[in-house]
Structure formats: structure tokens, C-alpha cells
Design an enzyme around this catalytic site. Structure first.
Site, PDB file in Angstrom:
ATOM      1  NE  ARG A   1      15.091   4.667  20.350  1.00 45.45           N
ATOM      2  CZ  ARG A   1      16.320   4.723  20.883  1.00 45.45           C
ATOM      3  NH1 ARG A   1      17.362   5.009  20.139  1.00 45.45           N
ATOM      4  NH2 ARG A   1      16.493   4.506  22.174  1.00 45.45           N
TER       5      ARG A   1
ATOM      6  CG  HIS B   1      15.056   3.720  26.606  1.00 49.72           C
ATOM      7  ND1 HIS B   1      15.943   4.441  27.368  1.00 49.72           N
ATOM      8  CD2 HIS B   1      15.676   3.516  25.418  1.00 49.72           C
ATOM      9  CE1 HIS B   1      17.048   4.654  26.659  1.00 49.72           C
ATOM     10  NE2 HIS B   1      16.907   4.128  25.472  1.00 49.72           N
TER      11      HIS B   1
ATOM     12  CD  GLU C   1      20.333  -2.788  22.097  1.00 50.83           C
ATOM     13  OE1 GLU C   1      19.227  -2.544  22.596  1.00 50.83           O
ATOM     14  OE2 GLU C   1      20.557  -2.782  20.885  1.00 50.83           O
TER      15      GLU C   1
ATOM     16  CG  HIS D   1      16.912   0.098  27.295  1.00 53.34           C
ATOM     17  ND1 HIS D   1      17.731  -0.871  27.826  1.00 53.34           N
ATOM     18  CD2 HIS D   1      17.603   0.658  26.275  1.00 53.34           C
ATOM     19  CE1 HIS D   1      18.872  -0.884  27.152  1.00 53.34           C
ATOM     20  NE2 HIS D   1      18.820   0.036  26.213  1.00 53.34           N
TER      21      HIS D   1
ATOM     22  CG  LEU E   1      20.128   2.986  29.280  1.00 54.96           C
ATOM     23  CD1 LEU E   1      18.932   2.113  28.969  1.00 54.96           C
ATOM     24  CD2 LEU E   1      20.522   3.799  28.075  1.00 54.96           C
TER      25      LEU E   1
ATOM     26  CD  GLN F   1      13.369   0.946  22.441  1.00 51.51           C
ATOM     27  OE1 GLN F   1      14.190   1.831  22.561  1.00 51.51           O
ATOM     28  NE2 GLN F   1      13.318   0.153  21.389  1.00 51.51           N
TER      29      GLN F   1
ATOM     30  CG  PHE G   1      23.606  -0.931  19.702  1.00 51.56           C
ATOM     31  CD1 PHE G   1      24.831  -0.753  20.309  1.00 51.56           C
ATOM     32  CD2 PHE G   1      22.526  -0.170  20.143  1.00 51.56           C
ATOM     33  CE1 PHE G   1      24.987   0.167  21.339  1.00 51.56           C
ATOM     34  CE2 PHE G   1      22.674   0.745  21.176  1.00 51.56           C
ATOM     35  CZ  PHE G   1      23.894   0.910  21.770  1.00 51.56           C
TER      36      PHE G   1
ATOM     37  NE  ARG H   1      17.457  -0.682  22.702  1.00 54.18           N
ATOM     38  CZ  ARG H   1      17.922   0.563  22.666  1.00 54.18           C
ATOM     39  NH1 ARG H   1      17.084   1.578  22.714  1.00 54.18           N
ATOM     40  NH2 ARG H   1      19.204   0.783  22.611  1.00 54.18           N
TER      41      ARG H   1
HETATM   42  C1  LIG Z   1      19.474   7.027  29.087  1.00 56.38           C
HETATM   43  C2  LIG Z   1      19.256   7.086  27.614  1.00 56.38           C
HETATM   44  C3  LIG Z   1      20.221   6.631  26.740  1.00 56.38           C
HETATM   45  C4  LIG Z   1      20.041   6.709  25.369  1.00 56.38           C
HETATM   46  N1  LIG Z   1      21.006   6.239  24.548  1.00 56.38           N
HETATM   47  C5  LIG Z   1      20.826   6.331  23.213  1.00 56.38           C
HETATM   48  C6  LIG Z   1      21.835   5.872  22.319  1.00 56.38           C
HETATM   49  O1  LIG Z   1      22.889   5.382  22.729  1.00 56.38           O
HETATM   50  N2  LIG Z   1      21.627   5.998  21.002  1.00 56.38           N
HETATM   51  C7  LIG Z   1      20.494   6.562  20.500  1.00 56.38           C
HETATM   52  O2  LIG Z   1      20.382   6.668  19.292  1.00 56.38           O
HETATM   53  N3  LIG Z   1      19.529   7.001  21.322  1.00 56.38           N
HETATM   54  C8  LIG Z   1      19.667   6.905  22.667  1.00 56.38           C
HETATM   55  N4  LIG Z   1      18.680   7.346  23.489  1.00 56.38           N
HETATM   56  C9  LIG Z   1      17.552   8.087  22.939  1.00 56.38           C
HETATM   57  C10 LIG Z   1      17.980   9.509  22.603  1.00 56.38           C
HETATM   58  O3  LIG Z   1      18.953   9.938  23.504  1.00 56.38           O
HETATM   59  C11 LIG Z   1      16.847  10.502  22.652  1.00 56.38           C
HETATM   60  O4  LIG Z   1      15.772  10.004  21.944  1.00 56.38           O
HETATM   61  C12 LIG Z   1      17.262  11.815  22.029  1.00 56.38           C
HETATM   62  O5  LIG Z   1      18.412  12.301  22.641  1.00 56.38           O
HETATM   63  C13 LIG Z   1      16.188  12.874  22.054  1.00 56.38           C
HETATM   64  O6  LIG Z   1      16.715  14.071  21.511  1.00 56.38           O
HETATM   65  P1  LIG Z   1      15.797  15.304  21.197  1.00 56.38           P
HETATM   66  O7  LIG Z   1      16.643  16.337  20.533  1.00 56.38           O
HETATM   67  O8  LIG Z   1      14.592  14.870  20.495  1.00 56.38           O
HETATM   68  O9  LIG Z   1      15.310  15.818  22.610  1.00 56.38           O
HETATM   69  P2  LIG Z   1      16.072  16.165  23.979  1.00 56.38           P
HETATM   70  O10 LIG Z   1      17.520  15.947  23.930  1.00 56.38           O
HETATM   71  O11 LIG Z   1      15.303  15.499  25.036  1.00 56.38           O
HETATM   72  O12 LIG Z   1      15.875  17.730  24.076  1.00 56.38           O
HETATM   73  C14 LIG Z   1      14.630  18.314  24.307  1.00 56.38           C
HETATM   74  C15 LIG Z   1      14.850  19.802  24.371  1.00 56.38           C
HETATM   75  O13 LIG Z   1      13.593  20.463  24.420  1.00 56.38           O
HETATM   76  C16 LIG Z   1      13.623  21.454  25.399  1.00 56.38           C
HETATM   77  N5  LIG Z   1      12.265  21.648  25.878  1.00 56.38           N
HETATM   78  C17 LIG Z   1      11.388  20.687  26.220  1.00 56.38           C
HETATM   79  N6  LIG Z   1      10.227  21.257  26.621  1.00 56.38           N
HETATM   80  C18 LIG Z   1      10.397  22.591  26.527  1.00 56.38           C
HETATM   81  C19 LIG Z   1       9.563  23.716  26.803  1.00 56.38           C
HETATM   82  N7  LIG Z   1       8.325  23.578  27.278  1.00 56.38           N
HETATM   83  N8  LIG Z   1      10.073  24.945  26.591  1.00 56.38           N
HETATM   84  C20 LIG Z   1      11.336  25.106  26.141  1.00 56.38           C
HETATM   85  N9  LIG Z   1      12.153  24.077  25.865  1.00 56.38           N
HETATM   86  C21 LIG Z   1      11.682  22.839  26.056  1.00 56.38           C
HETATM   87  C22 LIG Z   1      14.575  20.949  26.461  1.00 56.38           C
HETATM   88  O14 LIG Z   1      15.103  22.011  27.200  1.00 56.38           O
HETATM   89  C23 LIG Z   1      15.622  20.274  25.594  1.00 56.38           C
HETATM   90  O15 LIG Z   1      16.574  21.229  25.182  1.00 56.38           O
HETATM   91  C24 LIG Z   1      18.851   7.245  24.865  1.00 56.38           C
HETATM   92  C25 LIG Z   1      17.865   7.678  25.738  1.00 56.38           C
HETATM   93  C26 LIG Z   1      18.035   7.553  27.101  1.00 56.38           C
HETATM   94  C27 LIG Z   1      16.906   7.924  28.002  1.00 56.38           C
END
Ligand SMILES: Cc1cc2nc3c(=O)[nH]c(=O)nc-3n(C[C@H](O)[C@H](O)[C@H](O)COP(=O)(O)OP(=O)(O)OC[C@H]3O[C@@H](n4cnc5c(N)ncnc54)[C@H](O)[C@@H]3O)c2cc1C
Ligand code: SF4
Ligand code: SF4
Ligand code: FES
Lengths: 594, 245
Positions: A405, A361, A263, A250, A260, A248, A126, A294
Site C-alpha cells: 500500500r 502496520h 512517513e 512501516h 508510528l 506492510q 509521501f 515502504r
Molecule cells: C498509526 C497508524 C497511522 C496511519 N496513518 C495513515 C495515514 O496517514 N494515511 C492513511 O491513508 N492510512 C493510515 N493508516 C492506515 C489507516 O489508518 C487504517 O487502515 C484505517 O484507518 C482503517 O480504517 P477502517 O475503517 O478499516 O477500520 P478501523 O478504523 O480500524 O475501525 C474498525 C472498527 O471496527 C470495529 N470492530 C472491530 N471488531 C469488531 C467486533 N468484533 N464487533 C464490533 N465492532 C468491531 C471497531 O470498534 C472499529 O470501530 C495508519 C495506520 C496506523 C496504524
């Protein structure tokens, strides 16, 4: 609808509330599942619909599969450099050294990682990865389940929460934090989306795991639900946010659709070309080329486009070339990308390049925390926490990503710090930690905004205001920034603030009212956008993802620090960056080239 | 002009569901059905449906589109519209909460029933459990399920017995763990499915296969489970007998 107050809503009491059922929230709850503490995971969508499901490329970690010599210190070096030196080195050290344990745990839970010939977890190269502290060439450190790592990770975590009997409040929407008179967080007010029923969810510890807010921009790789609700809630409660100027972009969002393209495509050997078919990254980053940081790749692409070498009729994008990898590699390693590209770009990467543009992103900023997830107060002291409040995942700023990141580091952040927060909360609550009760007035205060929306009989339309907000952010706070433009942007936001406070909720019904959900989401987006705008304007240098035309250089003398946005005064303060890892010497700032 | 007919039902106001028609300028470029719905919602914010990723990976927006179950976000309008008409209804067979939103409780309960998690009591000291690429390949076509329920809600057997017939989605996941070389509870898993309803209510109607937006094949997985149940052979006792010979 009658006015909601503390006496006409019910109270549900827990020890721990985890707001968010994404990777970070579900890793926290899993840690707590066996603790005997009453934990509830609150999620506005069924957990496997959280944005983590979209992560493609993988989870970066020195498990020494692709290279038996690999070392977490090399990963740490890359991450510090990637952060442009404002990542906290104690936190980065913790993440990189604890990482292998966290990844092996996921494997034991059943995560279907891709495999190498000798049966170990498959790792791909990566961007920003090196061996031997930048001296040993490109590393391959991102553990992958094909290009569906996030899906595999999120489902595995959900499955293991089911196994351990975790308690879920699915399709519950958290509206606002409740704070008692000592400014301790005692829970949230929330409603069940299905029935509309409102409740005070009371807890000794509240963990914001609400994910990112990419929807502040018009063009983003983020899911529609990524509206920064946790930050919106904390900012409304006067709690600070850190490094909010660091977003960031992307390099490879599908042109037009924003989806997306991982990468990992470039990791597997794909590269970017301009309209002349030139592999232009060779000019901007002679060593790392398409696998530079990135921020570096995104800016190079914008420069190509600005200088007239963009592709397509409007010369407003570039191409990602993959066809030379052959159908076999593409189908085995990047099947999801082929699917997305056929669906959203009408292009089959086996034969044609994919049109791509830099797309919003990831939010590097967030609620400032230590490695246990404890949220910091607005204060220069390092052990001043907000009792009862924790944050993990993309919503938090711990800060391992600093100003930029590295790919694959977010998924690692989720599981390492989700676990750490769970461990800490368990210990803290069992040794008598907790918060005082709140008064009825405190609950009423937290219900104020919801009541106001429910009572609105006229005002601005949610969808129109959202569009306006996203355009302002896109136009004035994008890949390249400039003081005079940003000034205009801040003024435009001041006008939008008035609309945000006077939204019209057209649909007042109780059952599955998505109009109400979207209205509150918009208010949260706005808080995040404003924090971003003011932080961007006031950080007068270029660092990592924050690139200013009027201040093109990094300014370590004045800005080798976190920014700390105070929502009550809208002034940007500073917090020092940690340069004190415990097992290695700190990596001092260097010029960042790839 | 195109007309989009949307199933409307709000339990607070409506005694019966009804179809509401929205007339629409035909979009200049081909758009996804979800995008169309979003545009309609801008005009009428009272329409309810679920959506999250908008790219076919979260499984939120399964619905019945001109008679066929699918994900609105990855279904191009051009592929489903007939005579400039589009009917959008909730997934069939589950209780409707409101408009296009169904109550998925039965569907999730069946998923939980198959114990959708890896079971292996042998501890591992350091590192990961090893798995050969060939063994890992056996999970392809199984683990990718996004729990959208398009399949189960197109299956007549599931409509009749949503509480007893496990349904294609959960059976696919049951097989995902049976097929995993790291899971050691195959015999128990099969035992749990051996009653007359759980698996045997599948009559190979194949609706599930034709609607799965991820191109998965629950029918084939069900076939594997059935033949394992019939032959009494599974990977554990096969491995055991191999070891003897
Ligand atoms: C397309 C894409 C590809 C990616 N690929 C990678 C990768 O390959 N490797 C990597 O390391 N990172 C990657 N990332 C980044 C990474 O996926 C995210 O940063 C990460 O998944 C975020 O996880 P999280 O648990 O913080 O939040 P999320 O998975 O976004 O979860 C948020 C949670 O909060 C809940 N929530 C939000 N607001 C409320 C509310 N008001 N009331 C109740 N519940 C609420 C939602 O229901 C959800 O369950 C990628 C991001 C994108 C956009
Ligand atoms: S093949 Fe079986 S599971 Fe699939 S639709 Fe037919 S009866 Fe249902
Ligand atoms: S098998 Fe396919 S149709 Fe069924 S729930 Fe999974 S992804 Fe959806
Ligand atoms: S919105 Fe996620 S699958 Fe359609």
C-alpha cells in the site's frame, strides 16, 4: 450462565448492519443515513476510539492543490506500481478518479485540513508519489490536517453521522456471522459489552468494516483493538481471504514502543541514518531515496541492521533525523510526532533523531470484494458473490493496495469504498435484493463458540496464548521470509490451534467483561495469523511486501495474481488480477525501481 | 516493591466498591500506567478498563491516577507514583459500570447538544471551501479534543449538574465550530448556550485545563463564548458590519 440458543436471546432487526465504526464503516453509514433504510453501526468501542483516529500523515488524492497540473491518472500509475502490479486496476481507477469528490465532501463536512496560502487544502509529499507517470519527479499529493489527519477525519465522520441521526450500537461486540441454508449472510450474533446481553442482529446486508489485525505480530503500530474480528468471523464461516501474505511493515515504528512516526516526516524533509550517520537510502533508492515504497525502505533498514550498521547498544535500529527541519516546521507540521516521540522514545526530535525500526502496520489482504463492497465467493468467476455480505476498509481486499500500500491511500480507500458500498446497498435493497430468513439452528450454530467459552472450566490462558502467537508470527513471518522457517512457523501454529480451541474464560460475569472480549479477539487473531502463514508459505516468489530469501525474484509467470486462501481446506488458490480499467489503458507490469 | 490499589466494583457480586491492592516488582524501566495495568490484568483477568490506541489519541483510558485525571497510556509511572504507591480509580462524577469503566452517556449527550458538526447552508459547486491559513490556525487547540472526559469529570460544576451544565469538553467543541470561518450558525450556537446553566455554571476553577492530556484549554474557550454572549458580537455580525463600513 445458561446455554445460549435462538429461543433465549432476542432478535434486533435492521435492513443494514455495519460492523465497525471506523472511517470506512462510518462513511458507509453516512451514505445510508438518508436512505430511509434501518441501519445500525455496531462498534466494539465508541466510534471515535476506532483505529482510524491514529492515522497521521494524510489522505492521498489528486486534488491539484500543491500542483495545479496534478492528475488522478498519475496517482493511479503510482498506486499500480506501488502494488507491484497485483492491485486491481478497475478498483484503483475508481478510487483515484472518484477520490477528489470524496475528499472535497470531507472538507464540506468540516474536516479541518491544513491550508495553503491561497486557502486550498495543504498537500505533502509521501513515499511512492510521482508526477507524469513516474517521469516528472516527486509529487506532493497527500492532503493533511497537520499530522492528525485520521483524528480529524474520524471525528468529522462521527459528527456528520450525529447530524444525520445514524443509529449506533456502541460497545457491542460482534461474535460470529449467521448464515442461512443457502449460505447467505443474515446478520451476526453479538453482545452488549456493558450488560453482557446477547442478541441476534438480523439484516438484509451485513458490512464488515472491522479494520486491520496488526496485533497478530508482537511489534505493531496498530491499536490494541486491531484483532481482525471481521476476518476471524468470515474465516470461521468458511469464507475465503485474499492476499493474506501481504503485510506492510512501516519503516518508522518507534523502537521499543511500536508507535508510528508518519512517513510525512520524510515527506517534510526528514531522513534515515545508520550508526555512521550515513543517509543510507541514497544507496538503495538513488532517485526516491527516503521516499521509496515502504517495502523497499523497510527492507533496506533491515539490511543495514543485519550488516552491523544499526544504531544503539544492540545495533538493532536506525535513526530518523528531523532536527535540521527546525523547531518551527516541526511544531507546525508535525506536532503530534514531537509529542509521541517525547512520550515514547524520550527523545525531542527538535534536537535528537528518533530511534525507529520496521514495524507491522497494515494488512493489504482481506475479504475479497468488488468496488461495491460485495464479498466474493471462493470461485474463479468474477460475479459470484456471497449474498448479504459486504466488506470495506482495511478488512476488505478490493484490491487497491495489491502487494504494497502507498501511504495515504488507506484513508482514501475508506471513504471512496465506504460511500460506494452505501450507494450500492441502498439501490440493491430498494430494488428488492435481500436474503432469506435463517433457521433457529443457524443461530445456534453461530452461538456455539461463545457457549463453549462461557462453559469452559479449565484450559489455556488468553494472555499467554496471545503472546505465544505473536512471537511465532514475529519470528517466522516478518520482513524477510524463508520456506524452512515458515514451515516451522506453520507447525507451531498447528500446536497453538489446539490451545485456541481450549481457552479458559476465567471471568464469566456479564457486565463489561473484557476477559470474554479478549478471548474472542484472540481466536480471531489466530484465524488471521493462520491464513497469513499458509499464504506466505505457498506464494513462492517475492513481490511487494512479501520478500522471500529462497525466492528473491518476482515471478510474473506464476504469481501475477491474487492468492485466495480457503479456510476449509487450508489450501491457497489463485484469482486473476484486473487489468481492465475503463477510462485509461492498463498499466502493464514493469520492473519496480525507485 | 510498589503497591497498586485498584478500584473494584462488579455490579453482579459487589454491594459496594472496594480497593484491591496488587504488589508489584518495581519495573526496571519507566513504563506507562496502562502497561502496568495490562500486566496486572495478565494475573487477574477480571479487572475491567477501556483501552484502544495505547498512544494518547483515542481517549479510551481516562482514569483517576493518584488523585488526578489522565490517560493511563501516556502517563509514565515515574511521574505519578508517590512513596511507591499508586491509586487507580474511575473518572469521578459519572456512574461506574464496573471497576475503572464509567458510563459516559451524560458526557456524550452534552457533546451532541452543542451540535458538533459544521453548519453552512451555502452550497459549494466544485472543490473545497477556501479557508486562509490564519483562519485555520484559529482551530488549533480546539479540534484536537479526543473526548476522553478527563476535563469534564474533574469539574465540580459538571459533577453537580451533568445534565444541565454543558461541561468543558463540549464547550470547547462548541467554540471549535464558532471559531470556524466556514460555519455560519454562530448566532444560533450562542443562543443555545445563553441559559443560566449551559455556560454560566463555569466558575473558572481551571481544573479542566490542568488535566487535559492534549494540553487544550477549555477555560479559555469558555471565556470567549462568555464574552461573545455578553457583547453580542460574533464573527457573523462583525463581518456584516465590516461589509457596511
Ligand atoms: C498509526 C497508524 C497511522 C496511519 N496513518 C495513515 C495515514 O496517514 N494515511 C492513511 O491513508 N492510512 C493510515 N493508516 C492506515 C489507516 O489508518 C487504517 O487502515 C484505517 O484507518 C482503517 O480504517 P477502517 O475503517 O478499516 O477500520 P478501523 O478504523 O480500524 O475501525 C474498525 C472498527 O471496527 C470495529 N470492530 C472491530 N471488531 C469488531 C467486533 N468484533 N464487533 C464490533 N465492532 C468491531 C471497531 O470498534 C472499529 O470501530 C495508519 C495506520 C496506523 C496504524
Ligand atoms: S474552568 Fe469551568 S469548566 Fe473548567 S473546571 Fe472550572 S468550572 Fe469547570
Ligand atoms: S478537552 Fe482535553 S481533557 Fe477534555 S475531553 Fe478533550 S482532550 Fe479530554
Ligand atoms: S488507549 Fe487511547 S488514549 Fe489511551
Amino acid at each position: 450462565m445458561s446455554i445460549l440458543n435462538s429461543s433465549n436471546i432476542k432478535t434486533l432487526e435492521f435492513d443494514v448492519l455495519v460492523i465497525g465504526g471506523g472511517g470506512s464503516g462510518m462513511r458507509t453509514s453516512l451514505e445510508l443515513a438518508k436512505s430511509g433504510l434501518r441501519t445500525a453501526v455496531v462498534s466494539k468501542v465508541f466510534p471515535t476510539r476506532s483505529h482510524t483516529v491514529s492515522a497521521q500523515g494524510g489522505i492521498t488524492c489528486a486534488i491539484a492543490s500543491a500542483d495545479p497540473q496534478d492528475d488522478w491518472r498519475w496517482h493511479m500509475y503510482d498506486t499500480v506500481k506501488g502494488s507491484d502490479y497485483i492491485g486491481d486496476q478497475d478498483a484503483i481507477e475508481y478510487m483515484c478518479s472518484e477520490g477528489p469528490k470524496a475528499v472535497f465532501e470531507l472538507e464540506h463536512m468540516g474536516l479541518p485540513f491544513s491550508r495553503t496560502e491561497n486557502g486550498r487544502i495543504y498537500q505533502r509529499p509521501f513515499g511512492g508519489q510521482s508526477k507524469d507517470f513516474g517521469k516528472g519527479g516527486q509529487a506532493a499529493r497527500t492532503c493533511a490536517a497537520a499530522d492528525r489527519t485520521g483524528h480529524a477525519l474520524l471525528h468529522t465522520l462521527y459528527q456528520n453521522n450525529v447530524k444525520e441521526g445514524s443509529n449506533f450500537l456502541n460497545e457491542w461486540f460482534a461474535v460470529d456471522l449467521v448464515l442461512n441454508k443457502f449460505k447467505e449472510v443474515t446478520g451476526v450474533v453479538a453482545f452488549a459489552i456493558e450488560s453482557g446481553e446477547v442478541a441476534y442482529l438480523k439484516a438484509q446486508a451485513t458490512v464488515l468494516a472491522t479494520g486491520g489485525a496488526g496485533r497478530i505480530y508482537a511489534s505493531t503500530t496498530n491499536a490494541l483493538i486491531n484483532t481482525g474480528d471481521g476476518l476471524g468471523m468470515s474465516l470461521r464461516a468458511g469464507i475465503p481471504a485474499q492476499d493474506m501474505e501481504m503485510w506492510q511493515f512501516h519503516p518508522t515504528g518507534i523502537y521499543g514502543a511500536g508507535s508510528l512516526v508518519t512517513e510525512g516526516c520524510r515527506g517534510e524533509g526528514g531522513y534515515l541514518i545508520n550508526k555512521d550517520g550515513e543517509r543510507f537510502m541514497e544507496r538503495y533508492a538513488p532517485n526516491a531515496k527516503d521516499l521509496a515504497g515502504r517495502d523497499v525502505v523497510a527492507r533496506s533498514m533491515v539490511l543495514e541492521i543485519l550488516e552491523g550498521r544499526g544504531c544503539g547498544e544492540d545495533k538493532d535500529h536506525v535513526f530518523l533525523k528531523l532536527d535540521h527541519l527546525g523547531a518551527d516546521v516541526l511544531n507546525a507540521k508535525l506536532p503530534g510526532i514531537c509529542e509521541l516521540s517525547r512520550t515514547f522514545a524520550a527523545v525531542d526530535p527538535v534536537y535528537e533523531p528518533i530511534p525507529v525500526v520496521p514495524t507491522c502496520h497494515y494488512m493489504m489482504g482481506g475479504t475479497p470484494t468488488n468496488i461495491h463492497g460485495q464479498a466474493f465467493k471462493l470461485s474463479s468467476s468474477d460475479d459470484d458473490y456471497i449474498p448479504g455480505l459486504f466488506s470495506v476498509g482495511e478488512a476488505a481486499c478490493v484490491s487497491v493496495h495489491g502487494a504494497n500500500r502507498l501511504g495515504g491511500n488507506s484513508l482514501l480507500d475508506l471513504v471512496v469504498f465506504g460511500r460506494a458500498a452505501g450507494l450500492h446497498i441502498n439501490e440493491a435493497l430498494k430494488s428488492g435484493g435481500g436474503v432469506a430468513n435463517c433457521d433457529n439452528d443457524d443461530i445456534d450454530l453461530a452461538l456455539h463458540n461463545l457457549n463453549k467459552l462461557n462453559e469452559s472450566s479449565r484450559g489455556y490462558e488468553v494472555s499467554a496464548v496471545k503472546k505465544e502467537l505473536q512471537e511465532v508470527m514475529q519470528n517466522y513471518f516478518g520482513v524477510f521470509r524463508r520456506g524452512d522457517y515458515m514451515d516451522k512457523g506453520v507447525t507451531a501454529l498447528t500446536e497453538i490451534r489446539e490451545k485456541i480451541e481450549n481457552l479458559h474464560l476465567k471471568d464469566k460475569s456479564a457486565a463489561f467483561n473484557t476477559n470474554r472480549v479478549e478471548a474472542i479477539e484472540l481466536q480471531n487473531l489466530f484465524e488471521v495469523a493462520e491464513a497469513t502463514a499458509i499464504s506466505s508459505l505457498q506464494r513462492t516468489e517475492s513481490r511487494g511486501a512479501h520478500a522471500r530469501e529462497d525466492y528473491p525474484d518476482r515471478d510474473d509467470e506464476n504469481w501475477l495474481c491474487h492468492s485466495l486462501y480457503d479456510p476449509t481446506t487450508k489450501v491457497l488458490g489463485k484469482r486473476h488480477v484486473n487489468f481492465e480499467p475503463s477510462q485509461v489503458d492498463a498499466f502493464p507490469p514493469k520492473v519496480r525501481t525507485y | 516493591m510498589i503497591s497498586v490499589n485498584i478500584y473494584r466494583y462488579n455490579p453482579e457480586k459487589d454491594s459496594f466498591p472496594y480497593m484491591q491492592t496488587f504488589e508489584f516488582e518495581k519495573p526496571k524501566r519507566d513504563i506507562m500506567v496502562l502497561e502496568l495495568l495490562n500486566q496486572i490484568k495478565e494475573k487477574d483477568p477480571t479487572i475491567s478498563y477501556r483501552r484502544s490506541c495505547r498512544e494518547g489519541v483515542c481517549g479510551s483510558d481516562g482514569m483517576n491516577i493518584n488523585g488526578k485525571n489522565g490517560l493511563a497510556c501516556i502517563t509514565p509511572l515515574s511521574t505519578v507514583i508517590k512513596k511507591n504507591k499508586l491509586d487507580l480509580r474511575p473518572l469521578p462524577g459519572l456512574p461506574v459500570i464496573r471497576d475503572l469503566v464509567v458510563d459516559m452517556a451524560d458526557f456524550y449527550a452534552q457533546y451532541e447538544k452543542i451540535k458538533p458538526f459544521l453548519q453552512n447552508d451555502t452550497p459549494v459547486d466544485i472543490g473545497e471551501r477556501l479557508q486562509s491559513p490564519e483562519d485555520r490556525d484559529k482551530l488549533d487547540g480546539l479540534y484536537e479534543c479526543i473526548l476522553c472526559a478527563c476535563c469534564s469529570t474533574s469539574c465540580p460544576s459538571f459533577w453537580w449538574n451533568p445534565d444541565k451544565f454543558v461541561g468543558p469538553a463540549a464547550l470547547l467543541q462548541a467554540y471549535r465550530f464558532i471559531a470556524d470561518s466556514r460555519d455560519t450558525k454562530t448566532a444560533e450556537r450562542l443562543q443555545n448556550l445563553s441559559d443560566p446553566f449551559s455556560v454560566y455554571r463555569c466558575h473558572g476553577i481551571m481544573n479542566c485545563v490542568s488535566v487535559c492530556p492534549k494540553g487544550l484549554n477549555p477555560n479559555e474557550a469558555i471565556g470567549e463564548i462568555k464574552s461573545m454572549l455578553l457583547s453580542g458580537k460574533n464573527k457573523e455580525n462583525i463581518i456584516a458590519s465590516d461589509a457596511v463600513s
